[in-house]
Design an enzyme around this catalytic site. Structure first.
Site, PDB file in Angstrom:
ATOM      1  CD1 TRP A 101      -2.296  -2.426   1.359  1.00  0.00           C
ATOM      2  CD2 TRP A 101      -2.993  -0.938  -0.357  1.00  0.00           C
ATOM      3  NE1 TRP A 101      -3.249  -2.958   0.940  1.00  0.00           N
ATOM      4  CE2 TRP A 101      -3.769  -2.321  -0.165  1.00  0.00           C
ATOM      5  CE3 TRP A 101      -3.452  -0.275  -1.092  1.00  0.00           C
ATOM      6  CZ2 TRP A 101      -4.792  -2.377  -0.909  1.00  0.00           C
ATOM      7  CZ3 TRP A 101      -4.559  -0.435  -1.355  1.00  0.00           C
ATOM      8  CH2 TRP A 101      -5.194  -1.705  -1.569  1.00  0.00           C
ATOM      9  CG  ASP A 171      -3.626   4.384   4.287  1.00  0.00           C
ATOM     10  OD1 ASP A 171      -4.994   4.093   4.867  1.00  0.00           O
ATOM     11  OD2 ASP A 171      -3.870   3.765   3.196  1.00  0.00           O
ATOM     12  CE  LYS A 195      -8.443  -1.826   5.090  1.00  0.00           C
ATOM     13  NZ  LYS A 195      -8.160  -3.258   4.269  1.00  0.00           N
TER      14      LYS A 195
END
Length: 359
Positions: A101, A171, A195
């Site tokens: 990511w 993030d 999530k």
């Protein structure tokens, strides 16, 4: 019959939240309509939105000098949103690379800024994070960006990096609400909802207000933090159902005891699963101990040929979503807030049985 869902996202949600949403689906609190049918400008939905923001502010102790935005496009949208809102064309922007990511964020950032990767964990095969204080952030950088938790690799920062006077951006998709976080140390925190916050379709952005004037003139309206803040995140029609469900999840977290209690539970779950892996000669975890994620636990078996039988047998036992990401293989258990410790114990018991049968 509900299974224990270990998927990385969209992930398991609290059953109480789903049942509450079910009971209100066709008639939200006597309004005679579903949240999906409401005008986002209506007093009913405005109250839903305001309540969700206030709960998030309370749970995370968000300072008054930070705006809270509920946007679309997921964390991936913010890979572009960050440089477009913070960096002038050609201005340096610093990044830490700790895995998949991070690489995606860097790739998007390079379209809009002069990206400087100030630390890269390639030498560790992205199984760790940089040592604290081991990297330097250029003083003229627009920001320092890092991925707090690499969902695919199961790598997590055990500390908050020091960026000096440069705004710190993270993030936090996999870790938001999982334990206390000092929001005041960050210029920007963004997190996809799917999530720990709720269903897919929404991203939360928490941004220090003094940074809102940095946006370049050609930033798309849907990514313009200042414009979205001025419009209460409703410059366009927002993802109303997802926003409502996030509000219910936030209420659930409050009822469970807040992020402090979430942190206690999540540490207990992670300790249980990592402990089982460590005690075994059959399973292994590729991540350096100091950087192991509380939320995403990858693990391997001695023979890759056993991976598919493991996942299939686990599914038959009511343990879903245990395949590792296609880019790395193996297995992965995502144990977010809504995963009860009973689910982790069921996984550990299954792992023990599988080892006995195949070891």
């Amino acid at each position: 019959m509900r299974v224990f869902n270990f998927s990385a996202g969209p992930a398991t949600m609290p059953l109480e939240v789903l049942e509450r949403a079910q009971s209100e689906l066709t008639d939200w609190r006597g309004s005679g309509m579903s949240v999906m049918e409401m005008s986002h400008r209506s007093p009913e939905f405005v109250s839903i939105a305001a309540e969700a923001e206030q709960r998030l502010r309370s749970l995370l102790s968000v300072p008054d000098d930070h705006a809270v935005l509920f946007l679309q496009g997921g964390a991936t949208g913010q890979f572009s949103g960050v440089p477009l809102n913070l960096a002038a064309p050609g201005q340096p922007a610093a990044y830490l690379n700790t895995g998949s990511w991070s690489k995606k964020a860097i790739s998007e950032g390079e379209k809009y800024a002069d990206v400087r990767v100030v630390a890269d964990e390639k030498a560790s095969n992205y199984a760790s994070v940089p040592d604290e204080g081991s990297f330097e952030v250029p003083g003229d950088a627009a920001y320092l960006h890092y991925t707090l938790n690499e969902t695919i690799g199961g790598v997590e920062f055990p500390y908050v990096p020091d960026a000096g006077d440069v705004p710190l951006v993270t993030d936090a998709s996999s870790t938001i609400l999982s334990r206390p976080l000092d929001v005041s140390r960050f210029g920007v925190i963004y997190a996809g909802a799917q999530k720990n916050l709720g269903p897919a379709g929404l991203v939360v952005v928490i941004v220090r207000r003094d940074l809102l004037d940095r946006a370049r003139a050609d930033v798309p309206s849907a990514l313009d933090w200042k414009a979205m803040d001025a419009a209460d995140s409703m410059l366009n029609t927002p993802p109303t159902l997802a926003w409502y469900l996030v509000g219910l999840v936030l209420e659930w977290v409050e009822q469970q005891g807040g992020v402090e209690e979430m942190g206690r539970r999540n540490k207990a779950k992670a300790d249980l699963l990592y402990g089982a892996i460590e005690r075994s000669d059959f399973y292994s975890n590729p991540v350096q101990e100091r950087a192991r994620s509380w939320m995403n636990v990858p693990f391997l078996v001695p023979d890759p040929a056993l991976e598919k039988p493991f996942v299939a047998a686990a599914a038959e036992a009511g343990l879903s979503g245990l395949s590792g990401h296609r880019s790395v293989g193996g297995m992965r258990a995502s144990i977010y807030n809504a995963m009860p410790i009973e689910g982790v114990q069921a996984l550990v018991d299954f792992m023990t049985d599988f080892e006995q049968q195949n070891g």
